[in-house]
Design an enzyme around this catalytic site. Structure first.
Site, PDB file in Angstrom:
ATOM      1  N   GLU A  73       0.888  -1.174   0.000  1.00  0.00           N
ATOM      2  CA  GLU A  73       0.000   0.000   0.000  1.00  0.00           C
ATOM      3  C   GLU A  73       0.917   1.213   0.000  1.00  0.00           C
ATOM      4  O   GLU A  73       1.557   1.491   1.009  1.00  0.00           O
ATOM      5  CB  GLU A  73      -0.871   0.023   1.259  1.00  0.00           C
ATOM      6  CG  GLU A  73      -1.772  -1.175   1.437  1.00  0.00           C
ATOM      7  CD  GLU A  73      -2.942  -1.172   0.485  1.00  0.00           C
ATOM      8  OE1 GLU A  73      -3.180  -0.146  -0.170  1.00  0.00           O
ATOM      9  OE2 GLU A  73      -3.607  -2.209   0.388  1.00  0.00           O
ATOM     10  N   CYS A 110      -2.843   8.641   3.569  1.00  0.00           N
ATOM     11  CA  CYS A 110      -2.548   8.158   2.217  1.00  0.00           C
ATOM     12  C   CYS A 110      -3.720   8.411   1.290  1.00  0.00           C
ATOM     13  O   CYS A 110      -3.566   8.487   0.084  1.00  0.00           O
ATOM     14  CB  CYS A 110      -2.223   6.678   2.269  1.00  0.00           C
ATOM     15  SG  CYS A 110      -3.508   5.740   3.105  1.00  0.00           S
TER      16      CYS A 110
HETATM   17  P1  NAP Z   1       8.238   4.828   4.868  1.00  0.00           P
HETATM   18  O1  NAP Z   1       9.380   5.698   5.159  1.00  0.00           O
HETATM   19  O2  NAP Z   1       8.225   4.083   3.586  1.00  0.00           O
HETATM   20  O3  NAP Z   1       8.164   3.813   6.113  1.00  0.00           O
HETATM   21  C1  NAP Z   1       7.131   2.877   6.214  1.00  0.00           C
HETATM   22  C2  NAP Z   1       7.578   1.708   7.075  1.00  0.00           C
HETATM   23  O4  NAP Z   1       8.640   0.999   6.413  1.00  0.00           O
HETATM   24  C3  NAP Z   1       8.138   2.118   8.431  1.00  0.00           C
HETATM   25  O5  NAP Z   1       7.729   1.173   9.401  1.00  0.00           O
HETATM   26  C4  NAP Z   1       9.647   2.037   8.213  1.00  0.00           C
HETATM   27  O6  NAP Z   1      10.364   1.816   9.398  1.00  0.00           O
HETATM   28  C5  NAP Z   1       9.731   0.823   7.306  1.00  0.00           C
HETATM   29  N1  NAP Z   1      10.951   0.729   6.535  1.00  0.00           N
HETATM   30  C6  NAP Z   1      11.837   1.699   6.225  1.00  0.00           C
HETATM   31  N2  NAP Z   1      12.845   1.187   5.471  1.00  0.00           N
HETATM   32  C7  NAP Z   1      12.575  -0.127   5.321  1.00  0.00           C
HETATM   33  C8  NAP Z   1      13.239  -1.191   4.644  1.00  0.00           C
HETATM   34  N3  NAP Z   1      14.359  -0.994   3.962  1.00  0.00           N
HETATM   35  N4  NAP Z   1      12.695  -2.419   4.694  1.00  0.00           N
HETATM   36  C9  NAP Z   1      11.541  -2.645   5.367  1.00  0.00           C
HETATM   37  N5  NAP Z   1      10.885  -1.673   6.029  1.00  0.00           N
HETATM   38  C10 NAP Z   1      11.390  -0.435   6.001  1.00  0.00           C
HETATM   39  O7  NAP Z   1       6.856   5.597   4.915  1.00  0.00           O
HETATM   40  P2  NAP Z   1       6.351   6.618   6.024  1.00  0.00           P
HETATM   41  O8  NAP Z   1       7.153   7.859   5.882  1.00  0.00           O
HETATM   42  O9  NAP Z   1       6.248   5.978   7.354  1.00  0.00           O
HETATM   43  O10 NAP Z   1       4.855   6.859   5.543  1.00  0.00           O
HETATM   44  C11 NAP Z   1       4.474   7.848   4.609  1.00  0.00           C
HETATM   45  C12 NAP Z   1       4.131   7.248   3.278  1.00  0.00           C
HETATM   46  O11 NAP Z   1       3.247   6.155   3.459  1.00  0.00           O
HETATM   47  C13 NAP Z   1       3.392   8.219   2.389  1.00  0.00           C
HETATM   48  O12 NAP Z   1       3.977   8.185   1.126  1.00  0.00           O
HETATM   49  C14 NAP Z   1       1.977   7.677   2.338  1.00  0.00           C
HETATM   50  O13 NAP Z   1       1.297   7.948   1.138  1.00  0.00           O
HETATM   51  C15 NAP Z   1       2.179   6.229   2.520  1.00  0.00           C
HETATM   52  N6  NAP Z   1       1.001   5.620   3.095  1.00  0.00           N
HETATM   53  C16 NAP Z   1       0.262   4.782   2.337  1.00  0.00           C
HETATM   54  C17 NAP Z   1      -0.868   4.188   2.860  1.00  0.00           C
HETATM   55  C18 NAP Z   1      -1.715   3.245   2.059  1.00  0.00           C
HETATM   56  O14 NAP Z   1      -2.550   2.568   2.636  1.00  0.00           O
HETATM   57  N7  NAP Z   1      -1.543   3.145   0.778  1.00  0.00           N
HETATM   58  C19 NAP Z   1      -1.244   4.460   4.181  1.00  0.00           C
HETATM   59  C20 NAP Z   1      -0.470   5.328   4.927  1.00  0.00           C
HETATM   60  C21 NAP Z   1       0.661   5.911   4.369  1.00  0.00           C
HETATM   61  P3  NAP Z   1      11.103   3.029  10.173  1.00  0.00           P
HETATM   62  O15 NAP Z   1      10.025   3.956  10.604  1.00  0.00           O
HETATM   63  O16 NAP Z   1      11.754   2.326  11.303  1.00  0.00           O
HETATM   64  O17 NAP Z   1      12.055   3.644   9.200  1.00  0.00           O
END
Ligand code: NAP
Length: 517
Positions: free
Chosen positions: A254, A291
């Site tokens: 997602e 999101c």
């Molecule tokens: P993110 O930086 O991609 O992080 C998401 C999750 O992935 C966090 O738990 C992060 O852990 C983890 N992560 C980071 N690097 C990783 C790796 N190499 N391997 C596995 N996991 C890893 O996203 P965010 O900044 O938290 O969220 C914002 C984004 O999420 C926005 O772009 C938004 O559109 C999207 N979003 C989408 C939805 C949907 O349902 N489609 C819902 C909500 C948000 P750490 O925090 O420990 O780095």
């Protein structure tokens, strides 16, 4: 300072070293630390797979449903504490925090009730028996059983409660144990939520990893499922992780999305009012960090001035500031790095659109208590392009994850609106505000394949219509293309990710008796 432990292999364990620090985005104050260094994640996954899998295999759908109901109640019982943590650690207003926490308990309760329709067994029949030879006794019956592994849930920072609950509800009901990893920056609420439910969870069914992902994915096996919510970049990294590729584990992504709202020229008053009301909600709720928040507003040229004026008037009544104070209706972003990213994104959009409300230069009205240096504040901002943009424009490609949206004026035709929305290359949700039958038909047919959910609002439903960014457990959440191509929720459909379909071929009546017990 509080230290957040992880709940692995049935016990609370502390990682080594300093780890990460969780901050209050209103003041910059340090609230807690957590680390995953030195934790045995291979063993945690094994324990979850084996012990958690066994615990759930021994439960019927009815019993799993009862567990979800108990989880929902345990979360609700801690509501005030969780709200306080959302205000402190995620910049949530009370309303924003309730949206997350009540969404979590509501979704668990919804799946708990849904379980009552599935009966006392723990295998789902998929369709009717298919005869495979003459005589009728030799048949094939498709069934759905839990995949044998563990459901690894990696969540984004913006929904620390709902993010865990919506994924866990589907996998636990399907019979798969869960290991949940919240985003580090806002994990305080998730940690408290798991503390609340841990005592009622059968052994191994729910684990929590607080802090960086570490070597978790190195230990993934083919029978596991990875359900990820977050940025498209991280989603790509997970898809391409060598062990994920090699193991063949199922992956559901997602990701981000340039969601759109379209207004028709001939929209009646009630329909137009819903458009304005919903646009304002989507831009300001959770400070635009959803999101499903709207990023592109398709407005016909002949209604442009009216829309800018009415939205500006609403933004003028939005009080930005310390979310713990009465009267504040929009808090800061969740972290200072999110603020930096949002302002960088806004600057990139400004090369293609002018600011018609707000902008990067600070706040309009900062409520008392808001620290503008250490706080992650961004004012609600509305941009406007000259007209339709080409597919490569940042307006169609750059998700500014904050209270920022861009108006794209169009000629009023359904064809142009459809083309513009399609330039986003796949959305979680888009919404059409129109009363003209032909306009509705063309936009629905033109956009259904480009969206996971399409919200259609006319004057008959306008007053009660939910803002498009509200995700409900009954309906699909996810979207094609850039939105990640994943599917979650959607009632029983949400369990499919965690189930293996198997065609049982043989003596039909006997197989049916064996399965039904
Ligand atoms: P993110 O930086 O991609 O992080 C998401 C999750 O992935 C966090 O738990 C992060 O852990 C983890 N992560 C980071 N690097 C990783 C790796 N190499 N391997 C596995 N996991 C890893 O996203 P965010 O900044 O938290 O969220 C914002 C984004 O999420 C926005 O772009 C938004 O559109 C999207 N979003 C989408 C939805 C949907 O349902 N489609 C819902 C909500 C948000 P750490 O925090 O420990 O780095």
């Amino acid at each position: 300072m509080k230290r957040l432990n992880s709940f692995l292999s049935g016990v609370w364990v502390e990682g080594e070293g300093e780890g990460s620090t969780l901050l209050n985005p209103t003041t910059g104050e340090a609230l807690a630390t957590c680390s995953t260094e030195g934790l045995d994640l291979r063993e945690a996954l094994r324990f979850s797979r084996e012990q958690g899998g066994r615990s759930l295999a021994e439960m019927s759908f009815t019993e799993r449903g009862a567990l979800l109901v108990e989880m929902s109640k345990a979360i609700h019982a801690q509501r005030e504490l969780l709200i306080e943590l959302g205000q402190k650690n995620a910049g949530n207003t009370r309303g924003d925090a309730k949206f997350d926490i009540d969404g979590a308990s509501h979704t668990l309760m919804h799946y708990g009730k849904l379980a009552e329709t599935l009966g006392e067994g723990n295998i789902l029949f998929d369709g009717e028996p298919e005869p495979v030879a003459r005589g009728g006794r030799l048949v094939g019956q498709h069934v759905l059983v839990p995949r044998g592994g563990v459901a690894i849930h990696i969540n984004a920072f913006n929904f620390p409660a709902w993010g865990l609950a919506e994924k866990a509800a589907c996998s636990l009901l399907a019979g798969m144990p869960v290991l949940s990893k919240p985003a580090t920056s806002t994990a305080l609420m998730t940690h408290a939520l798991v503390e609340a439910v841990a005592p009622i969870m059968p052994e191994g069914t729910l684990s929590l990893l607080c802090g960086r992902v570490g070597d978790l994915l190195d230990h993934v096996e083919w029978s596991d499922v990875i359900a990820f919510t977050g940025s498209a970049d991280t989603g790509d990294k997970i898809r391409q992780h060598p062990q994920v590729l090699q193991s063949g584990a199922a992956v559901n992504i997602e990701a981000d999305s340039l969601n759109a709202m379209i207004l028709d020229s001939d929209a009646e008053d009630a329909t137009y009012d819903a458009f304005i009301r919903h646009a304002h909600t989507e831009i300001t709720q959770k400070s635009g960090q959803k999101c499903t928040a709207v990023r592109r507003l398709l407005v016909p040229r002949d209604r442009l001035d009216e829309v800018v004026e009415d939205l500006s008037e609403r933004f003028g009544r939005t009080t930005v500031g310390d979310p713990t104070l009465d009267g504040v209706t929009m808090g800061p972003l969740s972290t200072l790095s999110q603020k930096t990213a949002a302002l960088e994104g806004l600057a990139a959009l400004q090369g293609h659109a002018k600011v018609v409300y707000g902008g990067p230069d600070g706040l309009l009205r900062a409520a008392e208590g808001a620290d503008l240096t250490n706080g992650a504040f961004v004012t609600p901002t509305l941009l406007q392009t000259e007209g339709p943009c080409d597919a490569n424009s940042p307006v169609h490609n750059l998700e500014v994850f904050g209270p920022v949206s861009t108006i794209i004026p169009f000629d009023g035709s359904a064809a142009e609106a459809v083309q513009q929305v399609r330039h986003g290359r796949g959305c979680l949700v888009s919404a059409i505000y129109a009363d003209d039958r032909r306009f509705l038909q063309e936009t629905i047919l033109g956009l259904a394949a480009w969206n996971g959910r399409l919200v259609v609002i006319d004057e008959q439903v306008a007053e009660k219509a939910l803002a498009p960014g509200l995700v409900t457990p009954q309906l699909l959440h996810g979207g094609p293309g850039r939105a990640g191509g994943g599917e979650e929720l959607g009632g029983l459909r949400g369990m499919k990710l965690y189930q293996q379909r198997c065609a049982l071929q043989g003596n039909g009546p006997k197989i049916a008796r064996l399965i039904r017990g």
